[in-house]
Design a protein around this motif. Structure first.
Motif, short mmCIF file in Angstrom:
data_model
loop_
_atom_site.label_atom_id
_atom_site.label_comp_id
_atom_site.label_asym_id
_atom_site.label_seq_id
_atom_site.Cartn_x
_atom_site.Cartn_y
_atom_site.Cartn_z
N ILE A 1 -6.74 3.50 3.43
CA ILE A 1 -6.20 4.32 2.41
C ILE A 1 -7.49 4.37 1.47
N VAL A 2 -7.77 5.68 1.37
CA VAL A 2 -8.92 5.75 0.23
C VAL A 2 -8.44 7.10 -0.84
N SER A 3 -8.92 6.74 -2.09
CA SER A 3 -8.24 7.39 -3.12
C SER A 3 -9.37 7.49 -4.14
N ARG A 4 -9.10 8.83 -5.05
CA ARG A 4 -9.95 9.08 -6.19
C ARG A 4 -9.05 8.50 -7.28
N LEU A 5 -8.04 8.04 -7.00
CA LEU A 5 -7.13 7.28 -8.24
C LEU A 5 -7.25 5.96 -7.96
N PRO A 6 -7.15 5.04 -9.03
CA PRO A 6 -7.08 3.68 -8.91
C PRO A 6 -5.86 2.98 -8.38
N PHE A 7 -6.01 2.02 -7.44
CA PHE A 7 -4.76 1.55 -7.11
C PHE A 7 -4.87 -0.31 -6.99
N SER A 8 -3.67 -0.88 -7.01
CA SER A 8 -3.68 -2.17 -7.03
C SER A 8 -2.57 -2.67 -6.03
N GLU A 9 -2.39 -3.84 -5.82
CA GLU A 9 -1.16 -4.53 -5.27
C GLU A 9 -1.55 -4.04 -3.74
N LYS A 10 -2.61 -4.38 -3.28
CA LYS A 10 -3.01 -3.91 -1.89
C LYS A 10 -2.18 -5.08 -0.95
N ASP A 11 -1.72 -4.58 0.16
CA ASP A 11 -0.97 -5.41 1.49
C ASP A 11 -1.04 -4.97 2.77
N ALA A 12 -1.08 -5.69 3.58
CA ALA A 12 -1.26 -5.48 4.87
C ALA A 12 -0.13 -6.44 5.69
N MET A 13 0.89 -5.81 6.23
CA MET A 13 1.72 -6.58 6.68
C MET A 13 1.49 -6.76 8.45
N ALA A 14 1.63 -8.02 9.10
CA ALA A 14 1.56 -8.26 10.36
C ALA A 14 2.51 -8.09 11.35
N MET A 15 3.00 -6.93 11.85
CA MET A 15 4.24 -6.69 12.38
C MET A 15 4.43 -7.34 13.54
N CYS A 16 5.56 -7.59 14.08
CA CYS A 16 5.91 -8.10 15.11
C CYS A 16 5.13 -9.35 15.37
N GLY A 17 4.58 -10.24 14.53
CA GLY A 17 3.82 -11.22 14.54
C GLY A 17 2.33 -11.01 15.36
N ARG A 18 1.84 -9.77 15.00
CA ARG A 18 0.59 -9.42 15.41
C ARG A 18 -0.05 -8.90 14.40
N ASN A 19 -1.47 -9.30 14.25
CA ASN A 19 -2.39 -9.03 13.30
C ASN A 19 -3.15 -7.85 13.85
N ASP A 20 -2.65 -6.77 13.98
CA ASP A 20 -3.00 -5.72 14.64
C ASP A 20 -3.22 -4.14 14.04
N ALA A 21 -3.49 -4.47 12.71
CA ALA A 21 -3.94 -3.51 11.91
C ALA A 21 -3.12 -2.39 11.97
N ARG A 22 -1.53 -2.31 11.77
CA ARG A 22 -0.95 -1.14 11.80
C ARG A 22 -0.20 -0.84 10.45
N HIS A 23 -0.69 -1.35 9.43
CA HIS A 23 0.06 -1.23 8.16
C HIS A 23 -0.83 -1.43 6.94
N MET A 24 -0.93 -0.87 6.05
CA MET A 24 -1.44 -1.08 4.71
C MET A 24 -0.76 -0.32 3.54
N SER A 25 -0.63 -1.05 2.60
CA SER A 25 0.15 -0.32 1.19
C SER A 25 -0.66 -0.54 -0.01
N VAL A 26 -0.59 0.30 -0.81
CA VAL A 26 -1.07 0.29 -2.45
C VAL A 26 -0.13 0.75 -3.21
N VAL A 27 -0.35 0.33 -4.48
CA VAL A 27 0.32 0.87 -5.74
C VAL A 27 -0.73 1.39 -6.61
N LEU A 28 -0.39 2.79 -6.88
CA LEU A 28 -1.14 3.40 -7.83
C LEU A 28 -1.29 2.78 -9.21
N ASP A 29 -2.14 2.52 -9.92
CA ASP A 29 -2.15 1.97 -11.09
C ASP A 29 -2.10 2.87 -12.31
#
Length: 271
Positions: A70-98
């Motif tokens: 996720i790339v943004s011109r607006l600032p964000f916080s609360e970054k999180d990446a879930m490991a889905m199905c017990g695998r750290n295979d880089a399939r999720h990223m979330s942020v919250v615009l601050d």
């Protein structure tokens, strides 16, 4: 305030960084969410995004496959990446615009890259398809447990499922093809509706309009045959549904030099 958010499976961000920065210069979304970046974190082209004005970045990747950013011109916080199905295979990223994002502050953005599922639509015969179904189940459990739609939220990405009849070039011919099988389409739609998400594209452009975001590299002339599928989606929580103003598929991007097989999908909100 107008807020533009784009989802794009880029199929290698380093290979196509020129296409991405050109897109940013010409279309100027506030937030760009990428899938299938195929790049380990230490080789991610962060400086190219900074130069383009997208200084706020969150990414997780692996060499040669998967990866989201996720790339943004607006600032964000609360970054999180879930490991889905017990695998750290880089399939999720979330942020919250601050608070620096003005009226958009507090909006959460969840970027997903759901597994493609292989070629055989039988979980007993195909571990990749079984993984895809398990991934969907885990999104459902996450949505029930975390209730992301309780706050203004956007869920987007390459979900690798074309749920409706006119999300594919031939409903009848693709019913036994992974991405449009009944178990996939039914599961995705049940997940979306039960968790309270709104399909932005079909809200503004309902069936029977044909909508595609992906065309196979295998087609000799993708534009002439037009055998596409809508695999890329943008969903809104109920709190953001009244803010929906526009959604576009940049079809021309499929014809760019050395393109991704997916095109950018952009939602415009008035918040």
């Amino acid at each position: 305030m107008k807020l533009k958010i784009t989802s794009w499976n880029i199929n290698s961000v380093r290979l196509r960084i020129g296409l991405v920065t050109d897109f940013l210069a010409n279309h100027a979304p506030d937030v760009l969410c990428l899938q299938e970046t195929k790049t380990p974190d230490e080789q991610y082209p962060a400086k190219a995004f900074e130069k383009a004005g997208y200084v706020h970045q969150a990414f997780i990747g692996q060499k040669g496959y998967n990866g989201v950013a996720i790339v943004s011109r607006l600032p964000f916080s609360e970054k999180d990446a879930m490991a889905m199905c017990g695998r750290n295979d880089a399939r999720h990223m979330s942020v919250v615009l601050d608070k620096g994002a003005g009226a958009a502050a507090g909006i959460a953005i969840h970027n997903f890259y759901i597994p493609a599922g292989g070629d055989i639509p039988d979980p007993a015969l195909n571990d990749k398809f079984a993984h895809k179904l398990a991934f969907l189940d885990e999104i459902g459990a996450w949505g029930i447990g975390k209730r992301p739609t309780d706050r203004p939220s956007v869920l987007l990405g390459d979900l690798n499922i074309a749920p409706y009849e006119h999300d594919v070039w031939s409903h009848k011919q693709l019913l036994d093809v992974v991405s449009h099988t009944p178990i996939e389409t039914t599961t995705l739609e049940k997940l979306r509706t039960e968790l309270g998400w709104t399909d932005a594209a079909r809200t503004l452009r309902p069936e029977p309009e044909k909508l595609y975001s992906w065309w196979s590299y295998r087609a000799a002339d993708w534009a002439a045959t037009n055998k596409g599928r809508r695999l890329d989606h943008i969903w809104l929580s109920d709190g953001l549904k009244p803010a929906l103003r526009d959604l576009t598929f940049l079809r021309e991007a499929r014809g760019w030099e050395r393109p991704s097989d997916h095109v950018p999908v952009t939602v415009e909100l008035e918040v």
